[in-house]
Design a protein around this motif. Sequence first.
Motif, mmCIF file in Angstrom:
data_model
loop_
_atom_site.group_PDB
_atom_site.id
_atom_site.type_symbol
_atom_site.label_atom_id
_atom_site.label_comp_id
_atom_site.label_asym_id
_atom_site.label_seq_id
_atom_site.Cartn_x
_atom_site.Cartn_y
_atom_site.Cartn_z
ATOM 1 N N ALA A 1 78.959 49.771 16.700
ATOM 2 C CA ALA A 1 77.993 50.364 17.631
ATOM 3 C C ALA A 1 76.873 51.080 16.876
ATOM 4 N N HIS A 2 76.816 50.921 15.541
ATOM 5 C CA HIS A 2 75.696 51.477 14.764
ATOM 6 C C HIS A 2 75.024 50.419 13.898
ATOM 7 N N PRO A 3 74.566 49.332 14.544
ATOM 8 C CA PRO A 3 73.826 48.326 13.773
ATOM 9 C C PRO A 3 72.461 48.879 13.388
ATOM 10 N N VAL B 1 85.361 53.646 11.042
ATOM 11 C CA VAL B 1 84.063 53.507 10.371
ATOM 12 C C VAL B 1 82.986 53.453 11.455
ATOM 13 N N HIS B 2 82.595 54.646 11.895
ATOM 14 C CA HIS B 2 81.716 54.704 13.059
ATOM 15 C C HIS B 2 80.284 54.276 12.735
ATOM 16 N N ASP B 3 79.820 54.586 11.538
ATOM 17 C CA ASP B 3 78.417 54.307 11.178
ATOM 18 C C ASP B 3 78.381 53.886 9.721
ATOM 19 N N GLY C 1 80.570 61.267 11.563
ATOM 20 C CA GLY C 1 80.255 60.174 12.474
ATOM 21 C C GLY C 1 78.986 59.490 12.023
ATOM 22 N N HIS C 2 77.955 60.282 11.719
ATOM 23 C CA HIS C 2 76.594 59.733 11.714
ATOM 24 C C HIS C 2 75.805 59.911 10.429
ATOM 25 N N MET C 3 75.121 58.851 10.050
ATOM 26 C CA MET C 3 74.260 58.825 8.881
ATOM 27 C C MET C 3 72.811 58.999 9.334
ATOM 28 N N PHE D 1 75.278 58.723 24.203
ATOM 29 C CA PHE D 1 75.483 58.778 22.756
ATOM 30 C C PHE D 1 74.210 58.343 22.019
ATOM 31 N N HIS D 2 73.864 57.068 22.155
ATOM 32 C CA HIS D 2 72.769 56.517 21.349
ATOM 33 C C HIS D 2 71.933 55.538 22.154
ATOM 34 N N GLY D 3 70.787 55.173 21.560
ATOM 35 C CA GLY D 3 69.920 54.219 22.241
ATOM 36 C C GLY D 3 68.881 53.638 21.322
HETATM 37 FE FE FE Z 1 77.577 57.266 17.064
#
Ligand code: FE
Length: 483
Positions: free
Chosen positions: A169-171, A220-222, A284-286, A461-463
């Motif tokens: 979910a983090h392409p 491995v979320h991101d 979670g996030h880079m 969450f994201h967009g």
């Molecule tokens: Fe995320």
Amino acid sequence: MEPLRFPENDLFKGWGEPLRTESTIEGLEIIQGAVPEGLEGTLYRNGADWQYPSNRPDDIFIDGEGMFHMFRFENGQVSYRSRWVQTDRYKLQQKVKKQVFGRYRNKFTNAPEAGDVDMGTANTTAMFHAGHLYALKESDLPYEMDPDTLETIGRTDMAGQITSASFTAHPKVDPLTNELLAFSYQAKGDGSKDVVFYLFDGDGKKINEVWFEMPYAACVHDFAVTDEWIVFPFFPLITDMDVVKAGGTYFQWNPDQETVIALVPRYGDASGIRWFRGPATSAGHMLNAHRDGSKVHLDVCLYEGNCFAFFKTPQGETTPVVPPFLTRITVDLERNESGFEKTRLMGPSCEMPRTDDRVQGRPFRHGYMIVYRSADGSSSTGHLNLETGELEIWSPGPGDTVQECQFVPRTPDSAEGDGWLLVPVARVAKGRSDLVVLDAQNIAAGPVCTIKLPVRVRSTFHGTWVPAETLKTGRYAYALGAG
Ligand code: FE
Ligand code: V55
């Protein structure tokens, strides 16, 4: 049937109260300023809502059915639409009129009616690539969505090209080359150590694929990318299938295991992978990564401990809640050692970091994030200049909170950071939302435009932002102007 009732859980109170409704609102009221000239396109966002109550007190915020949102900017007006992602799971529950899927990602806790239907909720982000729009969840394949109506078209393996069980979910869609960089972890199914990196060209054709094993079955979320290296951080939030089979949580926090970073060659194969190790941390996030001579820098909202306190240790211990700090992790490919260095980049804690998407993987100056520095529960939007260290802040007001922002370039070839930030704001006391437009070079001045929503946009969450032109052509026509 038993009465439908949500369990006693703070998750379902206040702003988090399940909304469970789809909206279609044409011509949102603009209560301050005006939509800037040239801001034409669609902001897509994804989040979780609750289709039916479960009977569990242990639901967690990253679970729940995907609710997909769009804000369309057209000719000075903005329209809003939200729709459930009609996953296989959503459709089954709609038929049996109750929640039949169990704990987050644990199929062994499903009710018998769930059968072997996948648990994917498609709740995490929106991706637009090669003319197609997708709703993503890291435990399942993508679901394609209609970019105008938000009708769900269906689950897809992209014409057989995704051979793993799931898709991140983090392409990263590179808006300069139109390449899509993506991966799958636990790629051969729940609990597997397999990872695959995928590279697609601008037409959606797979042009590289690298399979390798991680040291343990991590979450491995991101990930992050550079021009030559793909950066995979592995943090010891680990799946133990014996625990999962016994009905336990999908991940456990293992503080005695290491943080492991793999550098995978973007255009090479698994024989070129480099490994680096350090003490247990999580994230979670880079924000971004970039190459600097023989060094690779990874900027990440790093927790010196467990980022998900609801996942306990194998001994059943709860670990303390720790704040995330923006941290630069640096590895040196020329030094013959497997460690890494850490440098704190910013004072207050922050999450949901974003850049101008055109600088992903490239040397860059500007970061944007949610900043936590208030005691009243509110949050702010921050702009960090990584060159000067200066942090500029916009606060929505007492008690109100901001969601992840989206940078939009002022023109397709403006300089890095010359553009707008779109920020969904929770007007908590009023029980409704605003979408504000900030000038990314002067966020402290406050919104140039405030768009009022008569409804609550529950936490997403994201967009992603898709320019009007890109929606028609399927391609980003961006360049990066000189700063
Ligand atoms: Fe995320
Ligand atoms: C995260 C979020 C997820 C998930 C696993 O932020 C990890 C990290 C929104 O869903 O399923």
